[in-house]
Design a protein around this motif. Structure first.
Motif, mmCIF file in Angstrom:
data_model
loop_
_atom_site.group_PDB
_atom_site.id
_atom_site.type_symbol
_atom_site.label_atom_id
_atom_site.label_comp_id
_atom_site.label_asym_id
_atom_site.label_seq_id
_atom_site.Cartn_x
_atom_site.Cartn_y
_atom_site.Cartn_z
ATOM 1 N N ARG A 1 -1.105 42.953 16.190
ATOM 2 C CA ARG A 1 -1.686 43.969 15.312
ATOM 3 C C ARG A 1 -1.525 45.365 15.910
ATOM 4 N NH1 ARG A 1 -5.685 44.043 11.186
ATOM 5 N NH2 ARG A 1 -5.943 41.790 11.465
ATOM 6 N N GLN B 1 -3.269 47.976 4.649
ATOM 7 C CA GLN B 1 -4.138 47.054 3.923
ATOM 8 C C GLN B 1 -3.599 45.626 3.905
ATOM 9 O OE1 GLN B 1 -2.845 49.891 2.698
ATOM 10 N NE2 GLN B 1 -2.135 49.666 0.573
ATOM 11 N N GLU B 2 -2.344 45.433 4.303
ATOM 12 C CA GLU B 2 -1.773 44.092 4.363
ATOM 13 C C GLU B 2 -1.800 43.504 5.774
ATOM 14 O OE1 GLU B 2 2.020 43.540 2.516
ATOM 15 O OE2 GLU B 2 1.612 44.987 0.914
ATOM 16 N N ASN B 3 -2.391 44.232 6.731
ATOM 17 C CA ASN B 3 -2.311 43.815 8.129
ATOM 18 C C ASN B 3 -2.923 42.445 8.399
ATOM 19 O OD1 ASN B 3 -1.049 46.213 8.528
ATOM 20 N ND2 ASN B 3 -2.443 46.985 10.092
ATOM 21 N N ASP B 4 -4.067 42.152 7.782
ATOM 22 C CA ASP B 4 -4.697 40.847 8.019
ATOM 23 C C ASP B 4 -3.763 39.713 7.617
ATOM 24 O OD1 ASP B 4 -6.971 42.039 8.992
ATOM 25 O OD2 ASP B 4 -8.121 41.835 7.139
ATOM 26 N N GLN B 5 -3.179 39.846 6.447
ATOM 27 C CA GLN B 5 -2.271 38.814 5.940
ATOM 28 C C GLN B 5 -1.037 38.688 6.824
ATOM 29 O OE1 GLN B 5 -1.033 39.531 1.912
ATOM 30 N NE2 GLN B 5 0.491 37.882 1.915
ATOM 31 N N CYS C 1 -0.711 39.550 10.021
ATOM 32 C CA CYS C 1 -1.066 39.018 11.339
ATOM 33 C C CYS C 1 -1.253 37.505 11.289
ATOM 34 C CB CYS C 1 -2.334 39.691 11.864
ATOM 35 S SG CYS C 1 -2.096 41.419 12.349
ATOM 36 N N GLU C 2 -1.856 37.013 10.237
ATOM 37 C CA GLU C 2 -2.032 35.566 10.085
ATOM 38 C C GLU C 2 -0.678 34.863 9.965
ATOM 39 O OE1 GLU C 2 -4.566 34.798 6.796
ATOM 40 O OE2 GLU C 2 -6.339 35.746 7.704
#
Length: 214
Positions: A35, A86-90, A92-93
């Motif tokens: 991240r 705003q797409e970082n969580d997705q 990173c997963e």
């Protein structure tokens, strides 16, 4: 009904550090997470990250893996862009799942970390010590003035990129920069830039003139 077992994160124990690369290598520091590396490419400090952005994960034992760019660079026709925050969580997963699989399968794509541009593993180790002086090559790069095409006998990275785009188009140029080439001892232009920048520039010019294969 028994609860699902938590994911096995033992693969993370083999991760030493991450690093973000842009065209001017403005992020020499090792990073703890993917991240953080992604946020470097999303920051205003990144130089042409959509064209040259790379993220590398360094592994204990002196190996390294390139994170596939499709995770963090979106391609639409001839336009590319780093994914928005705003797409970082997705993202990173998805990268964590990919990395877990790659490490469990002992990926053959792993490289000798000393070949990753431009840092060597010992530089990363030194940079983990906040009191260690910056290596000479990084100091020299950070203090290098911007150079225009008027000094073409000593080409810079921007000269190579501009010539590649002119010769091949942006999409093909990005692919070419990261693909091994027989005229560069089967190394990619991105890797050879650190060893022989002028040779890479000459090869780009030859491609543009039709004297060398892409």
């Amino acid at each position: 009904m028994p609860s699902a077992k938590p994911p096995n994160d033992n693969h993370l124990q083999s991760v030493f550090a991450y690093r973000a690369f842009d065209l001017r290598d403005r992020f020499p520091q090792p990073l703890e997470t993917f991240r953080q590396a992604l946020e470097c490419l999303q920051s205003g400090d990144a130089y042409l990250p959509d064209m040259s952005g790379e993220i590398v994960v360094y592994l204990r034992g002196g190996r390294a893996l390139h994170i596939p760019e499709h995770f963090f660079i979106r391609q639409s026709g001839n336009i590319s862009a780093v994914v928005p925050p705003q797409e970082n969580d997705q993202v990173c997963e998805a990268v964590d799942a990919w990395l877990r699989d790659a490490l469990l399968q002992h990926s053959k794509d792993a490289l000798d970390a000393s070949t990753i541009r431009p840092a060597r593993l010992n530089i990363l180790l030194d940079e983990c010590d906040p009191n260690a002086p910056e290596p000479d090559d990084i100091q020299a790069w950070q203090h290098t003035s911007d150079v225009g095409r008027e000094v073409i006998d000593t080409p810079c990275r921007e000269d190579i990129w501009e010539a590649a785009v002119q010769a091949m188009g942006e999409v093909q140029a990005r692919r070419w920069m990261k693909t091994s080439h027989p005229s560069l001892n089967n190394k990619s232009p991105n890797l050879c830039i650190e060893e022989n920048l002028k040779r890479v520039y000459e090869l780009v010019v030859q491609v543009g003139c039709g004297k060398a294969n892409v």
